[in-house]
Motif scaffolding. Structure first.
Motif, PDB file in Angstrom:
ATOM      1  N   LEU A 198      37.146  -1.220  15.946  1.00  0.00           N
ATOM      2  CA  LEU A 198      38.152  -2.277  16.049  1.00  0.00           C
ATOM      3  C   LEU A 198      37.663  -3.488  16.836  1.00  0.00           C
ATOM      4  CD1 LEU A 198      41.366  -0.142  16.739  1.00  0.00           C
ATOM      5  CD2 LEU A 198      40.580  -1.109  14.564  1.00  0.00           C
ATOM      6  N   SER A 199      36.371  -3.514  17.160  1.00  0.00           N
ATOM      7  CA  SER A 199      35.872  -4.643  17.938  1.00  0.00           C
ATOM      8  C   SER A 199      35.980  -5.953  17.165  1.00  0.00           C
ATOM      9  CB  SER A 199      34.419  -4.403  18.351  1.00  0.00           C
ATOM     10  OG  SER A 199      33.583  -4.239  17.210  1.00  0.00           O
ATOM     11  N   SER A 200      35.739  -5.905  15.850  1.00  0.00           N
ATOM     12  CA  SER A 200      35.843  -7.123  15.050  1.00  0.00           C
ATOM     13  C   SER A 200      37.287  -7.605  14.985  1.00  0.00           C
ATOM     14  CB  SER A 200      35.302  -6.889  13.643  1.00  0.00           C
ATOM     15  OG  SER A 200      36.021  -5.874  12.975  1.00  0.00           O
ATOM     16  N   MET A 201      38.246  -6.659  14.968  1.00  0.00           N
ATOM     17  CA  MET A 201      39.658  -7.055  14.972  1.00  0.00           C
ATOM     18  C   MET A 201      40.004  -7.772  16.267  1.00  0.00           C
ATOM     19  SD  MET A 201      43.164  -4.763  14.556  1.00  0.00           S
ATOM     20  CE  MET A 201      43.015  -4.513  12.790  1.00  0.00           C
ATOM     21  N   GLY A 202      39.487  -7.262  17.386  1.00  0.00           N
ATOM     22  CA  GLY A 202      39.736  -7.909  18.670  1.00  0.00           C
ATOM     23  C   GLY A 202      39.135  -9.297  18.727  1.00  0.00           C
ATOM     24  N   SER A 203      37.883  -9.429  18.273  1.00  0.00           N
ATOM     25  CA  SER A 203      37.229 -10.741  18.260  1.00  0.00           C
ATOM     26  C   SER A 203      37.965 -11.700  17.331  1.00  0.00           C
ATOM     27  CB  SER A 203      35.774 -10.587  17.802  1.00  0.00           C
ATOM     28  OG  SER A 203      35.045  -9.757  18.680  1.00  0.00           O
ATOM     29  N   ASN A 204      38.405 -11.173  16.204  1.00  0.00           N
ATOM     30  CA  ASN A 204      39.144 -11.988  15.245  1.00  0.00           C
ATOM     31  C   ASN A 204      40.452 -12.482  15.855  1.00  0.00           C
ATOM     32  OD1 ASN A 204      39.802 -13.206  12.793  1.00  0.00           O
ATOM     33  ND2 ASN A 204      40.609 -11.339  11.908  1.00  0.00           N
ATOM     34  N   LEU A 205      41.167 -11.596  16.540  1.00  0.00           N
ATOM     35  CA  LEU A 205      42.436 -11.967  17.151  1.00  0.00           C
ATOM     36  C   LEU A 205      42.251 -13.061  18.199  1.00  0.00           C
ATOM     37  CD1 LEU A 205      45.465 -11.528  17.562  1.00  0.00           C
ATOM     38  CD2 LEU A 205      44.906  -9.675  19.142  1.00  0.00           C
ATOM     39  N   ILE A 206      41.221 -12.916  19.042  1.00  0.00           N
ATOM     40  CA  ILE A 206      40.958 -13.931  20.076  1.00  0.00           C
ATOM     41  C   ILE A 206      40.640 -15.276  19.434  1.00  0.00           C
ATOM     42  CG2 ILE A 206      39.360 -14.603  21.913  1.00  0.00           C
ATOM     43  CD1 ILE A 206      39.092 -11.604  22.575  1.00  0.00           C
ATOM     44  N   ALA A 228      47.603  -0.045   5.928  1.00  0.00           N
ATOM     45  CA  ALA A 228      48.497  -0.898   6.715  1.00  0.00           C
ATOM     46  C   ALA A 228      47.703  -1.695   7.757  1.00  0.00           C
ATOM     47  CB  ALA A 228      49.575  -0.057   7.396  1.00  0.00           C
ATOM     48  N   LEU A 229      46.681  -1.059   8.345  1.00  0.00           N
ATOM     49  CA  LEU A 229      45.838  -1.763   9.314  1.00  0.00           C
ATOM     50  C   LEU A 229      45.043  -2.883   8.657  1.00  0.00           C
ATOM     51  CD1 LEU A 229      44.435   1.073  11.630  1.00  0.00           C
ATOM     52  CD2 LEU A 229      45.982  -0.792  12.256  1.00  0.00           C
ATOM     53  N   VAL A 230      44.590  -2.665   7.424  1.00  0.00           N
ATOM     54  CA  VAL A 230      43.886  -3.721   6.691  1.00  0.00           C
ATOM     55  C   VAL A 230      44.820  -4.899   6.447  1.00  0.00           C
ATOM     56  CG1 VAL A 230      42.817  -4.321   4.482  1.00  0.00           C
ATOM     57  CG2 VAL A 230      42.178  -2.199   5.639  1.00  0.00           C
ATOM     58  N   ALA A 231      46.068  -4.605   6.085  1.00  0.00           N
ATOM     59  CA  ALA A 231      47.050  -5.676   5.893  1.00  0.00           C
ATOM     60  C   ALA A 231      47.287  -6.427   7.204  1.00  0.00           C
ATOM     61  CB  ALA A 231      48.361  -5.099   5.361  1.00  0.00           C
ATOM     62  N   LEU A 232      47.344  -5.694   8.326  1.00  0.00           N
ATOM     63  CA  LEU A 232      47.502  -6.328   9.632  1.00  0.00           C
ATOM     64  C   LEU A 232      46.292  -7.188   9.963  1.00  0.00           C
ATOM     65  CD1 LEU A 232      48.882  -6.700  12.390  1.00  0.00           C
ATOM     66  CD2 LEU A 232      47.795  -4.568  13.135  1.00  0.00           C
ATOM     67  N   TYR A 233      45.096  -6.657   9.697  1.00  0.00           N
ATOM     68  CA  TYR A 233      43.872  -7.411   9.964  1.00  0.00           C
ATOM     69  C   TYR A 233      43.879  -8.719   9.171  1.00  0.00           C
ATOM     70  CZ  TYR A 233      38.898  -8.378  10.643  1.00  0.00           C
ATOM     71  OH  TYR A 233      37.705  -8.962  10.986  1.00  0.00           O
ATOM     72  N   THR A 234      44.276  -8.648   7.912  1.00  0.00           N
ATOM     73  CA  THR A 234      44.294  -9.840   7.070  1.00  0.00           C
ATOM     74  C   THR A 234      45.310 -10.847   7.582  1.00  0.00           C
ATOM     75  OG1 THR A 234      43.673  -8.471   5.181  1.00  0.00           O
ATOM     76  CG2 THR A 234      44.507 -10.670   4.707  1.00  0.00           C
ATOM     77  N   THR A 235      46.451 -10.359   8.041  1.00  0.00           N
ATOM     78  CA  THR A 235      47.464 -11.256   8.607  1.00  0.00           C
ATOM     79  C   THR A 235      46.917 -11.975   9.831  1.00  0.00           C
ATOM     80  OG1 THR A 235      49.267  -9.851   7.809  1.00  0.00           O
ATOM     81  CG2 THR A 235      49.778 -11.377   9.593  1.00  0.00           C
ATOM     82  N   ILE A 236      46.234 -11.232  10.700  1.00  0.00           N
ATOM     83  CA  ILE A 236      45.607 -11.850  11.873  1.00  0.00           C
ATOM     84  C   ILE A 236      44.607 -12.916  11.437  1.00  0.00           C
ATOM     85  CG2 ILE A 236      44.024 -11.414  13.812  1.00  0.00           C
ATOM     86  CD1 ILE A 236      45.368  -8.666  14.114  1.00  0.00           C
ATOM     87  N   SER A 237      43.846 -12.631  10.398  1.00  0.00           N
ATOM     88  CA  SER A 237      42.831 -13.564   9.912  1.00  0.00           C
ATOM     89  C   SER A 237      43.426 -14.882   9.449  1.00  0.00           C
ATOM     90  CB  SER A 237      42.034 -12.929   8.770  1.00  0.00           C
ATOM     91  OG  SER A 237      41.325 -11.783   9.198  1.00  0.00           O
ATOM     92  N   MET A 238      44.671 -14.850   8.985  1.00  0.00           N
ATOM     93  CA  MET A 238      45.321 -16.052   8.461  1.00  0.00           C
ATOM     94  C   MET A 238      46.007 -16.887   9.540  1.00  0.00           C
ATOM     95  SD  MET A 238      44.834 -16.142   5.129  1.00  0.00           S
ATOM     96  CE  MET A 238      43.182 -15.436   5.352  1.00  0.00           C
ATOM     97  N   MET A 239      46.093 -16.372  10.776  1.00  0.00           N
ATOM     98  CA  MET A 239      46.860 -17.058  11.817  1.00  0.00           C
ATOM     99  C   MET A 239      46.311 -18.447  12.127  1.00  0.00           C
ATOM    100  SD  MET A 239      47.559 -13.839  14.414  1.00  0.00           S
ATOM    101  CE  MET A 239      48.070 -14.911  15.759  1.00  0.00           C
ATOM    102  N   PHE A 291      55.714 -14.571   5.847  1.00  0.00           N
ATOM    103  CA  PHE A 291      55.296 -14.558   4.447  1.00  0.00           C
ATOM    104  C   PHE A 291      53.928 -13.912   4.300  1.00  0.00           C
ATOM    105  CE2 PHE A 291      52.745 -16.381   1.046  1.00  0.00           C
ATOM    106  CZ  PHE A 291      53.541 -16.131  -0.060  1.00  0.00           C
ATOM    107  N   THR A 292      53.025 -14.191   5.238  1.00  0.00           N
ATOM    108  CA  THR A 292      51.693 -13.610   5.187  1.00  0.00           C
ATOM    109  C   THR A 292      51.740 -12.098   5.315  1.00  0.00           C
ATOM    110  OG1 THR A 292      50.809 -15.630   6.193  1.00  0.00           O
ATOM    111  CG2 THR A 292      49.385 -13.708   6.192  1.00  0.00           C
ATOM    112  N   VAL A 293      52.573 -11.606   6.230  1.00  0.00           N
ATOM    113  CA  VAL A 293      52.735 -10.150   6.391  1.00  0.00           C
ATOM    114  C   VAL A 293      53.217  -9.533   5.088  1.00  0.00           C
ATOM    115  CG1 VAL A 293      54.048  -8.340   7.560  1.00  0.00           C
ATOM    116  CG2 VAL A 293      53.146 -10.270   8.869  1.00  0.00           C
ATOM    117  N   VAL A 294      54.245 -10.123   4.505  1.00  0.00           N
ATOM    118  CA  VAL A 294      54.802  -9.593   3.258  1.00  0.00           C
ATOM    119  C   VAL A 294      53.775  -9.692   2.131  1.00  0.00           C
ATOM    120  CG1 VAL A 294      56.600  -9.892   1.508  1.00  0.00           C
ATOM    121  CG2 VAL A 294      57.175 -10.109   3.928  1.00  0.00           C
TER     122      VAL A 294
END
Length: 266
Positions: free
Chosen positions: A234-242, A159-170, A116-119
């Motif tokens: 993309l370092s912030s995306m990596g830190s966010n994912l971890i 699309a990458l921003v949408a992916l980043y936001t999805t990661i942020s919601m995990m 749902f978050t991805v969509v």
């Protein structure tokens, strides 16, 4: 998993929430288009002064405005309803009568909220691109670094921003799953998730607690602006994912620990 997605995306509530998410960039673009006064560079929310110059910035601006409250609100509704909603409806024990283990059920419920978050994030960005193209000029995008990219690459970054936001919601989704195992009242679980999100954001803005900031699940939420630079950072995306995976591990374990020993009476 397919049955869970089918149930989720055939609910009127799901489509109502997606429609509400799509309204964010639409209302933003209409408000900007109807305003005679043009903002000076840097005035107002980030990217807002760029919307009239290039309609593709509508999605980026709407995402920044939605992240602190509205997006977490809609996602907390889905996350809080995962287990508590089934218990409240009296369908949880019937799910467990089927040959489905409790761990598997939790995983399926979590992946459903993630879907749902991805969509939802894609809906916001796509709606922003469409309404931006209708109301404003669209062309090559000038990035925050001053470099110019063509429209296909700009769409890829959306699309990458949408992916980043999805990661942020995990992490918040995992927290919602855990809280949902503690109650049979979905509204209570939803409220708990939303309150946790608000508290985390407040703590993240207190300089006295700077040592704590990098451990808060909301800390990297607004750092997707790094995607709008050249070269892409993309370092912030990596830190966010971890960080988010850490929250998933902790609250996923707590959810399983609670759910595996819970008496299912409804």
């Amino acid at each position: 998993m397919l049955s869970e997605l089918k149930v989720m995306f055939t609910r009127r509530r799901t489509w109502a929430m997606l429609a509400a998410i799509a309204l964010i960039p639409i209302l933003l673009a209409i408000a900007v288009a109807l305003t005679a006064e043009r903002l000076a560079p840097g005035e107002g929310p980030p990217f807002l002064d760029r919307v009239t110059q290039n309609g593709l910035f509508t999605g980026f601006t709407a995402m920044l405005m939605a992240m602190p409250l509205f997006l977490p609100l809609t996602i907390s509704v889905v996350a809080g309803d995962t287990i508590a909603g089934e218990a409240g409806l009296g369908t949880l024990r019937y799910l467990l009568i089927a040959p489905v283990g409790r761990f598997r059920l939790l995983v399926v419920k979590y992946l459903g909220t993630l879907a749902f978050t991805v969509v939802g994030t894609l809906t916001l960005m796509i709606a922003g691109a469409i309404i931006g193209a209708i109301l404003f000029p669209v062309g090559p995008v000038t990035l925050l670094s001053g470099d110019v990219i063509q429209i296909p690459e700009a769409l890829g970054r959306m699309a990458l921003v949408a992916l980043y936001t999805t990661i942020s919601m995990m992490g918040m989704l995992a927290l919602g799953l855990f809280i949902s195992t503690l109650t049979t009242i979905p509204v209570g679980a939803m409220t708990g998730v939303l309150v946790a999100s608000g508290v985390s954001q407040i703590l993240d803005n207190l300089p006295q607690l700077s040592w704590l900031h990098e451990w808060l699940f909301t800390h990297y939420w607004l750092d997707f602006a790094d995607i709008l630079r050249q070269p892409m950072e993309l370092s912030s995306m990596g830190s966010n994912l971890i960080l988010q995976l850490g929250y998933v591990a902790v609250f996923g374990s707590l959810a399983y620990g609670r759910f595996s020993t819970k008496d299912i009476l409804s």
